[in-house]
Design a protein around this motif. Structure first.
Motif, mmCIF file in Angstrom:
data_model
loop_
_atom_site.group_PDB
_atom_site.id
_atom_site.type_symbol
_atom_site.label_atom_id
_atom_site.label_comp_id
_atom_site.label_asym_id
_atom_site.label_seq_id
_atom_site.Cartn_x
_atom_site.Cartn_y
_atom_site.Cartn_z
ATOM 1 N N SER A 50 12.216 9.943 -2.935
ATOM 2 C CA SER A 50 12.066 10.098 -1.485
ATOM 3 C C SER A 50 11.435 8.837 -0.896
ATOM 4 N N PHE A 51 11.583 8.690 0.419
ATOM 5 C CA PHE A 51 10.984 7.538 1.109
ATOM 6 C C PHE A 51 10.644 7.942 2.533
ATOM 7 N N THR A 52 9.479 7.503 3.032
ATOM 8 C CA THR A 52 9.156 7.706 4.435
ATOM 9 C C THR A 52 8.696 6.393 5.040
ATOM 10 N N SER A 53 9.068 6.146 6.280
ATOM 11 C CA SER A 53 8.658 4.885 6.912
ATOM 12 C C SER A 53 7.251 4.983 7.501
ATOM 13 N N ALA A 54 6.668 6.195 7.511
ATOM 14 C CA ALA A 54 5.292 6.342 7.995
ATOM 15 C C ALA A 54 4.340 5.690 6.995
ATOM 16 N N PHE A 55 3.301 5.039 7.507
ATOM 17 C CA PHE A 55 2.340 4.393 6.614
ATOM 18 C C PHE A 55 1.047 5.201 6.586
ATOM 19 N N VAL A 56 0.786 5.849 5.456
ATOM 20 C CA VAL A 56 -0.477 6.563 5.264
ATOM 21 C C VAL A 56 -1.182 5.863 4.122
ATOM 22 N N SER A 57 -2.163 5.033 4.459
ATOM 23 C CA SER A 57 -2.820 4.208 3.443
ATOM 24 C C SER A 57 -3.534 5.079 2.420
ATOM 25 N N THR A 58 -3.384 4.710 1.158
ATOM 26 C CA THR A 58 -4.027 5.477 0.088
ATOM 27 C C THR A 58 -5.534 5.273 0.123
ATOM 28 N N VAL A 59 -6.273 6.365 -0.041
ATOM 29 C CA VAL A 59 -7.736 6.313 -0.081
ATOM 30 C C VAL A 59 -8.157 6.407 -1.537
ATOM 31 N N GLY A 60 -8.785 5.343 -2.042
ATOM 32 C CA GLY A 60 -9.244 5.359 -3.431
ATOM 33 C C GLY A 60 -8.074 5.319 -4.391
ATOM 34 N N ILE A 61 -7.995 6.301 -5.257
ATOM 35 C CA ILE A 61 -6.941 6.338 -6.267
ATOM 36 C C ILE A 61 -6.123 7.602 -6.078
ATOM 37 N N ASP A 62 -4.842 7.459 -5.952
ATOM 38 C CA ASP A 62 -3.962 8.614 -5.860
ATOM 39 C C ASP A 62 -3.154 8.659 -7.152
ATOM 40 N N PHE A 63 -3.668 9.338 -8.147
ATOM 41 C CA PHE A 63 -3.041 9.411 -9.456
ATOM 42 C C PHE A 63 -2.881 7.995 -10.016
ATOM 43 N N LYS A 64 -1.659 7.565 -10.343
ATOM 44 C CA LYS A 64 -1.535 6.232 -10.949
ATOM 45 C C LYS A 64 -1.344 5.153 -9.901
ATOM 46 N N ASP A 65 -1.328 5.579 -8.649
ATOM 47 C CA ASP A 65 -1.118 4.655 -7.552
ATOM 48 C C ASP A 65 -2.492 4.314 -6.991
ATOM 49 N N THR A 66 -2.762 3.044 -6.754
ATOM 50 C CA THR A 66 -4.099 2.653 -6.314
ATOM 51 C C THR A 66 -4.084 2.195 -4.861
ATOM 52 N N ALA A 67 -5.258 2.137 -4.279
ATOM 53 C CA ALA A 67 -5.372 1.661 -2.896
ATOM 54 C C ALA A 67 -5.474 0.149 -2.895
ATOM 55 N N GLY A 68 -4.797 -0.495 -1.947
ATOM 56 C CA GLY A 68 -4.857 -1.953 -1.880
ATOM 57 C C GLY A 68 -5.989 -2.437 -0.995
ATOM 58 N N GLN A 69 -6.607 -1.534 -0.264
ATOM 59 C CA GLN A 69 -7.651 -1.974 0.665
ATOM 60 C C GLN A 69 -8.880 -2.480 -0.088
ATOM 61 N N ARG A 71 -11.996 -2.389 0.426
ATOM 62 C CA ARG A 71 -13.194 -1.558 0.261
ATOM 63 C C ARG A 71 -13.095 -0.590 -0.926
ATOM 64 N N TYR A 72 -11.883 -0.393 -1.474
ATOM 65 C CA TYR A 72 -11.753 0.505 -2.623
ATOM 66 C C TYR A 72 -11.673 -0.257 -3.940
ATOM 67 N N ARG A 73 -11.873 -1.578 -3.875
ATOM 68 C CA ARG A 73 -11.650 -2.426 -5.046
ATOM 69 C C ARG A 73 -12.503 -2.006 -6.245
ATOM 70 N N THR A 74 -13.733 -1.559 -6.004
ATOM 71 C CA THR A 74 -14.608 -1.213 -7.128
ATOM 72 C C THR A 74 -14.077 -0.027 -7.921
#
Ligand code: GTP
Ligand code: MG
Length: 207
Positions: A50-69, A71-74
């Protein structure tokens, strides 16, 4: 055969879960890179097609997907431990995301298992008209870093499956190499004390 398992299924057992337990290997893979390069989209394309064009930035860690922001680097780096493979992602239309690749690579080298395998992924290759990063520049950087390189599109489903499969293949190749190298009986991959697994052990080869 190797199957990438989704940790959501293990945390929330279901009927589907039972079928998904029928895998040969389980690897912990991480997708890293700057915010908005398309990490979550890439994972959704692979896992749910699936794909959505809406951008919902990941907060922290979402399973194996990480946040690029930033402030979540640690917490992101804390999660590197035990990962056997990384998709290091940038956006071919975003110079900053490409400039950050070197820093992400340094983070991987600093915080992850020595034998972790990395594939550089230039996402959003459907946006050819907006391209800022020439393929040759990325290929050169990938060669310098010793990573394989793909351009891909989560939106148009280009090279998504291929990237995951290639990462699993290189992990398997590396495992075979290291097992042959030390001559130890770890080729019996039922052994939970697999010697060539990352320090954390629990999230590596579970077969
Ligand atoms: P963080 O969670 O903040 O780190 O961002 P992310 O890397 O997970 O980005 P995300 O997957 O949320 O995507 C950001 C935006 O880019 C969204 O609007 C997506 O729809 C869009 N996007 C993702 N992949 C592609 C792609 O392959 N092509 C195009 N055109 N847009 C994409
Ligand atoms: Mg995200």
């Amino acid at each position: 055969m190797a199957t990438v398992s989704d940790s959501r299924l293990q945390q929330q057992p279901s009927q589907k879960d039972a079928a998904d337990q029928n895998f040969d290997y389980m690897f912990k893979l991480l997708i890293i890179g700057n915010s908005s390069v398309g990490k979550t989209s890439f994972l959704f394309r692979y896992a749910d097609d699936s794909f959505t064009s809406a951008f919902v930035s990941t907060v922290g860690i979402d399973f194996k997907d990480t946040a690029g922001q930033e402030r979540y680097r640690t917490i992101t780096t804390a999660y590197y431990r035990g990962a056997m493979g990384f998709l290091l992602m940038y956006d071919i239309t975003n110079q900053d995301s490409f400039s950050a690749v070197q820093d992400w690579a340094t983070q991987i080298k600093t915080y992850s298992w020595d034998n972790a395998q990395v594939i550089l992924v230039g996402n959003k290759c459907d946006l050819e008209d907006d391209r800022l990063i020439p393929t040759e520049d990325s290929q050169r950087l990938a060669d310098e870093l010793g990573f394989q390189f793909f351009e891909a599109s989560a939106k148009d489903n280009i090279n998504v499956k291929q990237v995951f499969e290639r990462l699993v293949d290189v992990i398997c190749e590396k495992m075979n190499e290291t097992m042959e190298g030390d001559g130890s009986p770890v080729a019996n991959h039922k052994d939970p004390n697999l010697q060539d697994s990352p320090a954390e052990g629990h999230s590596s080869c579970a077969c």
